[in-house]
Structures are given as C-alpha cells and as structure tokens.
Design an enzyme around this catalytic site. Structure first.
Site, PDB file in Angstrom:
ATOM      1  N   ASP A 162      -0.160  -0.275  -7.920  1.00 16.90           N
ATOM      2  CA  ASP A 162      -1.214  -1.068  -7.501  1.00 16.90           C
ATOM      3  C   ASP A 162      -0.795  -2.565  -7.631  1.00 16.90           C
ATOM      4  OD1 ASP A 162      -2.799   0.535  -7.438  1.00 16.90           O
ATOM      5  OD2 ASP A 162      -4.562  -0.221  -8.182  1.00 16.90           O
ATOM      6  N   PRO A 217     -14.615  -3.804  -3.576  1.00 17.48           N
ATOM      7  CA  PRO A 217     -15.521  -3.006  -4.194  1.00 17.48           C
ATOM      8  C   PRO A 217     -14.747  -2.554  -5.738  1.00 17.48           C
ATOM      9  CG  PRO A 217     -15.090  -1.982  -2.588  1.00 17.48           C
ATOM     10  CD  PRO A 217     -14.350  -3.058  -2.333  1.00 17.48           C
ATOM     11  N   ALA A 264      -6.513  -5.765  -9.906  1.00 20.86           N
ATOM     12  CA  ALA A 264      -5.506  -5.885  -9.285  1.00 20.86           C
ATOM     13  C   ALA A 264      -5.527  -7.070  -9.587  1.00 20.86           C
ATOM     14  CB  ALA A 264      -3.800  -4.653  -9.275  1.00 20.86           C
ATOM     15  N   ALA A 265      -6.730  -7.170  -8.090  1.00 23.32           N
ATOM     16  CA  ALA A 265      -6.320  -8.574  -7.218  1.00 23.32           C
ATOM     17  C   ALA A 265      -6.507  -9.212  -7.870  1.00 23.32           C
ATOM     18  CB  ALA A 265      -7.224  -7.868  -6.476  1.00 23.32           C
ATOM     19  N   GLY A 274     -11.168   2.705  -6.735  1.00 26.74           N
ATOM     20  CA  GLY A 274      -9.406   3.046  -6.231  1.00 26.74           C
ATOM     21  C   GLY A 274      -9.113   1.813  -4.856  1.00 26.74           C
ATOM     22  N   LEU A 275      -9.653   1.067  -4.510  1.00 26.05           N
ATOM     23  CA  LEU A 275      -9.408  -0.194  -3.883  1.00 26.05           C
ATOM     24  C   LEU A 275      -8.455  -1.243  -5.159  1.00 26.05           C
ATOM     25  CD1 LEU A 275     -12.282  -0.542  -1.222  1.00 26.05           C
ATOM     26  CD2 LEU A 275     -10.147   0.889  -1.242  1.00 26.05           C
ATOM     27  N   GLY A 276      -7.816  -1.011  -6.055  1.00 26.43           N
ATOM     28  CA  GLY A 276      -7.126  -2.057  -6.540  1.00 26.43           C
ATOM     29  C   GLY A 276      -8.044  -3.617  -7.126  1.00 26.43           C
ATOM     30  N   SER A 277      -9.612  -3.737  -7.493  1.00 21.33           N
ATOM     31  CA  SER A 277      -9.976  -4.896  -7.141  1.00 21.33           C
ATOM     32  C   SER A 277      -9.361  -5.782  -8.697  1.00 21.33           C
ATOM     33  CB  SER A 277     -11.635  -4.912  -7.570  1.00 21.33           C
ATOM     34  OG  SER A 277     -11.784  -3.849  -8.768  1.00 21.33           O
TER      35      SER A 277
HETATM   36  O1  PMV Z   1      -6.811   2.108  -9.119  1.00 22.33           O
HETATM   37  P1  PMV Z   1      -6.216   3.200  -8.764  1.00 22.33           P
HETATM   38  O2  PMV Z   1      -7.944   3.705  -9.266  1.00 22.33           O
HETATM   39  O3  PMV Z   1      -6.299   3.340  -7.403  1.00 22.33           O
HETATM   40  O4  PMV Z   1      -5.984   4.381  -8.952  1.00 22.33           O
HETATM   41  C1  PMV Z   1      -4.130   3.939  -8.741  1.00 22.33           C
HETATM   42  C2  PMV Z   1      -3.490   5.597  -9.101  1.00 22.33           C
HETATM   43  C3  PMV Z   1      -3.148   6.515  -9.850  1.00 22.33           C
HETATM   44  O5  PMV Z   1      -1.983   6.601  -9.595  1.00 22.33           O
HETATM   45  C4  PMV Z   1      -4.534   7.487  -9.775  1.00 22.33           C
HETATM   46  C5  PMV Z   1      -2.622   5.678 -11.528  1.00 22.33           C
HETATM   47  C6  PMV Z   1      -1.371   4.224 -11.252  1.00 22.33           C
HETATM   48  O6  PMV Z   1      -1.379   4.035 -11.950  1.00 22.33           O
HETATM   49  O7  PMV Z   1      -0.715   4.405 -10.666  1.00 22.33           O
END
Ligand code: PMV
Length: 321
Positions: A152, A101, A110-111, A105-108
């Site tokens: 991430d 999704p 970067a993946a 917050g699940l890193g889509s």
């Molecule tokens: O990508 P997210 O939403 O999991 O955020 C990463 C975590 C944070 O600490 C909020 C940001 C970061 O760059 O570490």
C-alpha cells in the site's frame, strides 16, 4: 506563509493480495479519482511546537499532545519531526480530509499518512524523498495491519502501477513499475461493508499455521497468476487478464477472505460482460474490481449498482511516460 497542500491517491490490488504477505508478488495500481489531502497552515500567534490537528471526516479536532500516542496521525507527524530533526516546529494546523472510503481495501490509511508526511515535511522546509515517505508510511501501517507487506505505502507513494515483492523492493531501493501497451479499464464496486485488513490478515495467518502445505500451495499458485498477469498487462491482453483475475478470486475464496456480498457483485459484473472480476485488498467486504472494455464499462457499472454496490469508482491503467 501560504498553506502547503499535498495529496495521495487510493489504490487497488489487481492480483496477489494476502499471498504477498508470504513473499509472493502482487500487482497494485493507483486510483487517482479519490484522494487524501493534507493542508498545513502556519499559526503565527501560537506558541512554537503547538500542532493543531483537524480531521473533520472522523470528527477529530485536537492538539498533537492530546492524541493517543499510537494514533496514526500522531505517529505520522512524529515520524516526520524525527526524520527532519525538528523538535519544536513553528505552530501549525494540520487539516486532513479524504474521499477514499475507509476500511475498504482502497488504502485510505496509507494515503492519509503519505499526504500528511509530504505536506508537513515541505512546510518545515525539508521535503522528504519518496523512499523516506514510503518507508515511514510503512511504519504507520504496521500499527494497524500487524504484518503489512508494504504494497500500500509503495503504490500510493509512487502513484504508479507496480509489481511488488515484499522486502525486495524496499531493500533494493527500487520499485518495479509496469508498462502497459494499451489502457486497461477497471470498475470498482463497494460492498459498503467495512472490513479492517488486520482481521482478515490475522485469520489467514491462523489458517496457514493450521495447514501450512495447503496454504503454501494457494500462495504459490497466486504468485504464478501474478507473473502471468504482468505478462498479459504488458502485452495488452485484457481477456487473458480477466481470466487470471477470476482464477485469483477462486483462490481468495478458498483462503477464506471472500464473502457473499463480494461474490454477488463479482457475479453481476461477469454477467454484464466484464472480462473478469475479483475482490481487491483484504476482503470480507470492502471493494471488488471488474476489468471492462470501453463498451462494457457502463453496463457493468449499472449491474453493480443494481446488485447493491454502494459506490462505484473507475480506474484506468495507462502507459507511463
Ligand atoms: O489495505 P488492503 O485491504 O488493500 O490490504 C492490503 C493487501 C493485503 O495483502 C491483504 C495485506 C498486505 O499488507 O499486503
């Protein structure tokens, strides 16, 4: 030439998000149930240098030169061409799909970058090392997160549970992986609220600038929680880890990145017997995580659905070989 495929997992942050941007440690683990996938196929009838890009999930079908210069896929492709020193590759199609999704917050993001860089560099006959893939993905993340910590790209590239401290891991060229002495099971509940990380990270920065000593205190307390969490993960103590997750959630509420929908799911998970629960990632929406046992897993998942979770995922942190 056969098509080349590469995948990369999603991720959750067990504890330490936001504070990690300010130099505190954080723990993240991969979520292999969801994946980004990049497929590269040769287009032998097209002119050299032509790169067709397809991302059906977001309705994208175009050529590289027609993408905005700072589009994440354009940046990822150009970084690989730079790193492999290939100016005009054979004509190709890059097709990207993902079950992770987005903005939750699940890193889509970067993946997608990791999968794209791996598939493309392999297609070009110059597969990039993990350190390079992680470092280049960090460059793409900077465009979208402003001041990302690098957690991430690291956890998603290496697909292992990591204890991460900003700058340190990259500078030493090493990554601290966590070994657990028993499996830890997590249920992940989605609020269905899209929440771009950059906005939450930016607001935390403003609050920190307004009251540095208060926020420094929150960040340091978070760092202590993360260090204790590492110990109890390694010692196999789920009840203790659950308590630490609850403590971390309390701080995340104080720094202003929680929201009523996340808290409703967190409460539901705890009432259904989870050891502990908290938001995961940027917050303000996106996903929460609950630590469960084999016995409580299904009741926690049902409670989350009843409390309004739009999607449930599972992740087990188990020993590495
Ligand atoms: O990508 P997210 O939403 O999991 O955020 C990463 C975590 C944070 O600490 C909020 C940001 C970061 O760059 O570490």
């Amino acid at each position: 030439m056969p098509a080349i495929t590469a995948t990369a997992p999603g991720k959750i942050i067990l504890c330490g998000e936001h504070a990690v941007v300010y130099g505190q440690p954080a723990i993240a683990v991969p979520v292999s149930q969801v994946k980004a996938r990049a497929i590269i196929s040769a287009q032998p009838n097209q002119t050299r240098g032509r790169i067709n890009i397809q991302a059906p999930d977001i309705g994208l079908m175009t050529n590289l030169e027609d993408l905005p210069i700072n589009h994440p896929l354009a940046v990822a492709v150009k970084l690989v061409l730079g790193a492999t020193e290939i100016d005009k590759p054979p004509a190709l199609t890059l097709r990207v799909t993902s079950t992770i999704p987005i903005a939750s917050g699940l890193g889509s993001g970067a993946a997608v970058s990791v999968a794209t860089m791996r598939a493309l560099s392999e297609f070009l006959g110059k597969p990039l090392a993990d350190e390079t893939v992680s470092a280049l993905t960090f460059e793409v993340e900077k465009l979208y997160h402003g001041t990302p910590s690098g957690i991430d790209n690291s956890v998603i590239t290496y697909e292992k549970p990591i204890y991460f401290v900003k700058d340190r891991a990259e500078a030493r060229g090493e990554l601290q992986t966590i070994r657990v002495c028993m499996p830890f099971r997590f249920v992940i509940g989605d609020t269905g609220i899209a929440s771009p990380t950059a906005a939450a990270v930016g607001d935390v920065r403003k609050s920190w600038q307004a009251d540095r000593s208060l926020f420094q205190g929150y960040f340091e307390s978070t760092g202590e929680i993360v260090d204790r969490a590492r110990q109890v993960l390694e010692a196999g103590e789920p009840a203790a880890l659950g308590e630490l997750m609850d403590e971390n959630q309390e701080i995340l509420e104080k720094i202003g990145v929680s929201c009523p929908e996340l808290e409703q799911l967190i409460r539901a998970a705890r009432l259904a017997g989870a050891y502990g629960a908290k938001l995961s990632g940027g917050g303000r929406g996106g996903n929460m995580i609950a630590l469960v046992s084999k016995e409580t897993e299904s009741q926690v998942a049902s409670a989350l659905k009843e409390a309004g979770a739009t999607q449930i995922l599972y992740s087990t942190v188990a020993n590495l070989n």
